[in-house]
Design a protein around this motif. Structure first.
Motif, short mmCIF file in Angstrom:
data_model
loop_
_atom_site.label_atom_id
_atom_site.label_comp_id
_atom_site.label_asym_id
_atom_site.label_seq_id
_atom_site.Cartn_x
_atom_site.Cartn_y
_atom_site.Cartn_z
N ARG A 64 0.81 -1.22 0.00
CA ARG A 64 0.00 0.00 0.00
C ARG A 64 0.84 1.27 0.00
NH1 ARG A 64 -5.22 -1.40 1.31
NH2 ARG A 64 -5.47 -3.36 2.45
N GLU A 134 -2.50 -1.66 -9.30
CA GLU A 134 -3.96 -1.72 -9.33
C GLU A 134 -4.54 -0.41 -8.83
OE1 GLU A 134 -5.95 -3.59 -5.96
OE2 GLU A 134 -7.25 -4.67 -7.33
N ASP A 165 -9.04 -5.10 -11.60
CA ASP A 165 -9.95 -5.69 -10.61
C ASP A 165 -11.35 -5.23 -10.99
OD1 ASP A 165 -11.65 -5.85 -8.32
OD2 ASP A 165 -9.92 -5.94 -6.99
N HIS A 168 -13.24 -2.53 -8.85
CA HIS A 168 -12.84 -1.12 -8.91
C HIS A 168 -13.32 -0.47 -10.21
CE1 HIS A 168 -10.67 -1.66 -5.26
NE2 HIS A 168 -9.91 -2.61 -5.77
N ARG A 207 -15.19 -3.59 0.83
CA ARG A 207 -14.58 -4.39 1.90
C ARG A 207 -15.57 -5.34 2.57
NH1 ARG A 207 -10.15 -0.76 4.25
NH2 ARG A 207 -8.78 -0.62 2.43
N GLU A 239 -11.13 -12.16 -5.78
CA GLU A 239 -10.70 -11.44 -4.59
C GLU A 239 -11.96 -10.89 -3.94
OE1 GLU A 239 -9.15 -7.54 -4.90
OE2 GLU A 239 -7.55 -7.91 -3.47
O1 LIG Z 1 -9.58 -2.86 0.08
C1 LIG Z 1 -8.37 -2.82 -0.16
O2 LIG Z 1 -7.58 -2.15 0.46
C2 LIG Z 1 -7.85 -3.60 -1.31
C3 LIG Z 1 -6.58 -4.13 -1.28
C4 LIG Z 1 -6.10 -4.86 -2.34
C5 LIG Z 1 -6.90 -5.09 -3.46
O3 LIG Z 1 -6.50 -5.81 -4.52
C6 LIG Z 1 -8.18 -4.54 -3.49
O4 LIG Z 1 -8.94 -4.78 -4.56
C7 LIG Z 1 -8.66 -3.84 -2.43
#
Ligand SMILES: O=C(O)c1ccc(O)c(O)c1
Ligand SMILES: [Mg+2]
Length: 629
Positions: A64, A134, A165, A168, A207, A239
């Motif tokens: 991150r 990403e 993804d 997103h 999330r 994911e």
């Molecule tokens: O919610 C997140 O922080 C997060 C992290 C990694 C990913 O690949 C994603 O799609 C979301």
């Protein structure tokens, strides 16, 4: 198609997750840093454990808040990256996912970010590693894959690529055609997730509410088709961040995930002229043309009670099985089978669930194809030995471990009742109640299981799911969602119970699991049916008189009609297509019941009436929840 799933998508500890993921048939896993940190073994142990399951680590994530940082933060993020590279080398995995920066310290600027990625690419290359970028939908400066792609393009490094993804991209309604101009060798990974359409903050939605492709409302198949058009032949990786999945059954979530990818690939293959994604072609979704029969398993005593109820509903015994303790009851096109045989699957089903409608037989266009498709989609085939000469009906396991038989007119399957059964003359004095066919089958499941079964039905059969509605029970809410086809010949309502004090929850608790809780029969004349039922001694479920006062007010019904409805305990509803009439039996056993409906164009299932029906049914259960003697 190569399939992968992120460890974050299932519940459990890392070893349990890997076991379930491998068993479900995936080729790879994304290792989530937290799953790895919470595990006691070394990175090398984890890498070995993954490979021992025959799985490949598709990537390590997330990294991150990397790009566009001012000094001294910038140097620190590079140091942090080197530490993660160490771990990756021990894990023996090549690719790290870097998600777009959300830090308030991030400076932005596309060339600054590109320069950072170029340098990261250089460092990764020294170790034989790769970096995928990403765009998070809520990234501070970069929240659109088109901008992430521009950064990757400008970074111009062979070890730096893009990660897409679907969540997103689709949550922000970014044009998916923009994917078609990305060269496939720069697409390092494609992650897939669906989600129900809910109007909420993107981060919170992502999330907590993601689900498997096909379980939600996003156009994930169109997204995957755009990816396939680039010639991409890498992994499609699930994911899924989902609160229910985190607490759910590890195995069934892994199975659902694998099924969702196979179904997705099939949709992409069908939508495109050129067959690719290297997936095994399978027959199309099966067309359902009706319900051939519903089979109950029961012991002698409860079977007698059930038969008494069926007789009041106007059913008559038509035939008995040649070799088993099985009887067939019939009215119109409705066939109900009662199996009191203590051997075989019906016997074991009775031992676990008590009297229950444990099997459904669907009339499909081609039973062999339907079975082949179901198995390709990870359904469990069901078979048990039959006496030579009897019909062996193809079948799969369904809701609550029950059975779904697949019958067609192409073979002698459609003649099972002539071949396996001997006709009998029923001497009971019963008048027909003009019941014509099964309108719908209502299955009660745990709330967490709803996406599983929606995906199961819609992937195998040509059918759609309708939006979720709330059924208000005096003791809680039950969520209800329908799987139906265009002809209306397949209608299954799935009711998700969250607590055991609701009628649905009580049924689940007392019958040890999910199953068919009610059957609705169709009539063309509800009042004629009510009159015949009365002749047969049927006692309808008594509805509160207050309901009818409200009906008059709500729909402007004339008093004559509402008085008639009241006299017969018939519930009424109306939508833009027409009218709906409903009449209920009292509950049987632990909350099973029959419903009789008349649709005059109406498309729904009377959700607004459910609260009155449930309140009335609960009066038939003792205060401790047990049925009254
Ligand atoms: O919610 C997140 O922080 C997060 C992290 C990694 C990913 O690949 C994603 O799609 C979301
Ligand atoms: Mg992602």
């Amino acid at each position: 198609m190569k399939t992968s799933i992120a460890t974050v998508s299932t519940s459990g500890e890392l070893p349990e997750k890997l076991e379930a993921i491998a068993r479900a048939g995936f080729d790879g896993v994304e290792v989530f840093e937290n799953d790895f940190l919470a595990f006691d073994g070394s990175p090398a142990d984890v890498g070995r454990m993954v490979r021992d399951h025959g799985l490949e680590i598709t990537l390590f994530q997330p990294f991150r808040d990397f790009e566009g940082m001012p000094e001294p933060l910038r140097s620190r993020t590079f140091d942090r990256a080197e530490r993660k590279f160490d771990v990756m080398q021990q894990l023996a995995t090549e690719l790290i996912l870097v998600c777009s920066n959300v830090s308030s310290a991030a400076l932005g600027g596309i060339d600054r970010a590109a320069a950072d990625f170029h340098e990261l690419g250089e460092r990764a290359a020294k170790r034989g590693l790769k970096v995928g970028y990403e765009a998070l939908a809520w990234g501070k400066h970069i929240n659109d894959h088109r901008d992430a792609w521009e950064i990757v393009r400008r970074a111009d490094h062979p070890n730096v690529g893009l990660i897409l993804d679907s969540f997103h991209t689709l949550s922000r309604k970014v044009d998916i055609n923009s994917i078609r101009s990305i060269p496939k060798e720069k697409l390092f990974m494609v992650q897939l997730a669906d989600a129900p359409l809910i109007d909420m903050d993107l981060l919170y939605w992502s999330r907590h509410f993601r689900n498997m492709p096909g379980e939600g409302d996003l156009p994930v198949a169109a997204f995957a088709a755009a990816v396939a058009d680039t010639g991409y032949d890498g992994y499609f990786s699930l994911e899924i961040f989902n609160d229910q999945f985190r607490g759910g059954s590890t195995r069934s979530i892994a199975t659902d995930g694998h099924r969702s990818l196979i179904y997705l690939a099939d949709q992409v293959r069908r939508a495109r002229a050129v067959p690719d994604l290297s997936i095994q072609p399978m027959p199309p979704r099966a067309i359902v043309n009706g319900i051939a029969f519903v089979e109950f398993s029961a012991d002698e005593e409860e079977a007698a009670d059930l038969v008494r109820m069926l007789e009041t509903l106007g059913f008559q015994k038509e035939a008995v099985h040649r070799s088993k303790d099985v009887s067939l009851y019939r009215q119109g096109d409705i066939r109900l089978i009662i199996n009191t045989d203590r051997h075989g699957f019906a016997g074991s089903s009775f031992a676990i669930h008590g009297t229950s409608a444990y099997a459904l037989a669907l009339v499909v266009d081609d039973a062999t194809n339907a079975l082949e498709r179901a198995v390709a989609l990870d359904a469990e085939p069901f078979c048990q030995p039959v006496v030579p000469g009897e019909v062996e009906i193809p079948a799969i396991r369904g809701v609550g471990g029950g059975v779904i038989y697949l019958i067609d007119d192409k073979s002698n399957l459609g003649r099972f009742s002539e071949i396996d059964f001997l006709p009998v003359e029923d001497e009971t004095e019963v008048v027909s109640a003009h019941l014509l066919h099964i309108d719908h089958v209502a299955q009660t499941v745990a709330y967490d299981e709803m996406p599983t079964w929606l995906l199961f039905y819609t992937a195998i059969f040509e059918a759609q799911k309708t939006p979720m509605v709330d059924i208000i029970d005096p003791a809680g809410v039950v969520r209800s969602q329908v799987v139906e086809n265009a002809s209306g010949l397949l209608r299954i309502t799935l009711n998700g119970a969250e607590n055991r004090r609701t009628l649905a929850g009580h049924f689940m608790a007392e019958t040890f699991g999910s199953g068919v809780q009610h059957l609705a029969f169709h009539t063309d004349d509800i009042f004629a049916t009510a009159a015949s039922l009365r002749q047969n001694g049927f006692k309808p479920l008594a509805i509160s008189p207050n309901y009818y006062d409200d009906l008059e007010a709500r729909f402007g019904l004339d008093t004559q009609l509402s008085d008639r409805l009241k006299a017969e305990n018939i519930l009424y509803d109306r939508d833009e297509h027409g009218e709906y009439f409903q009449l209920y039996s009292p509950t049987f056993g632990e909350g099973f019941f029959f419903e009789i409906v008349q649709r005059r164009g109406y498309a729904g299932y009377g959700a607004a009436n459910a609260i009155f029906r449930i309140a009335a049914q609960k009066k038939h259960l003792r205060p401790d929840g047990m049925p009254k003697a």
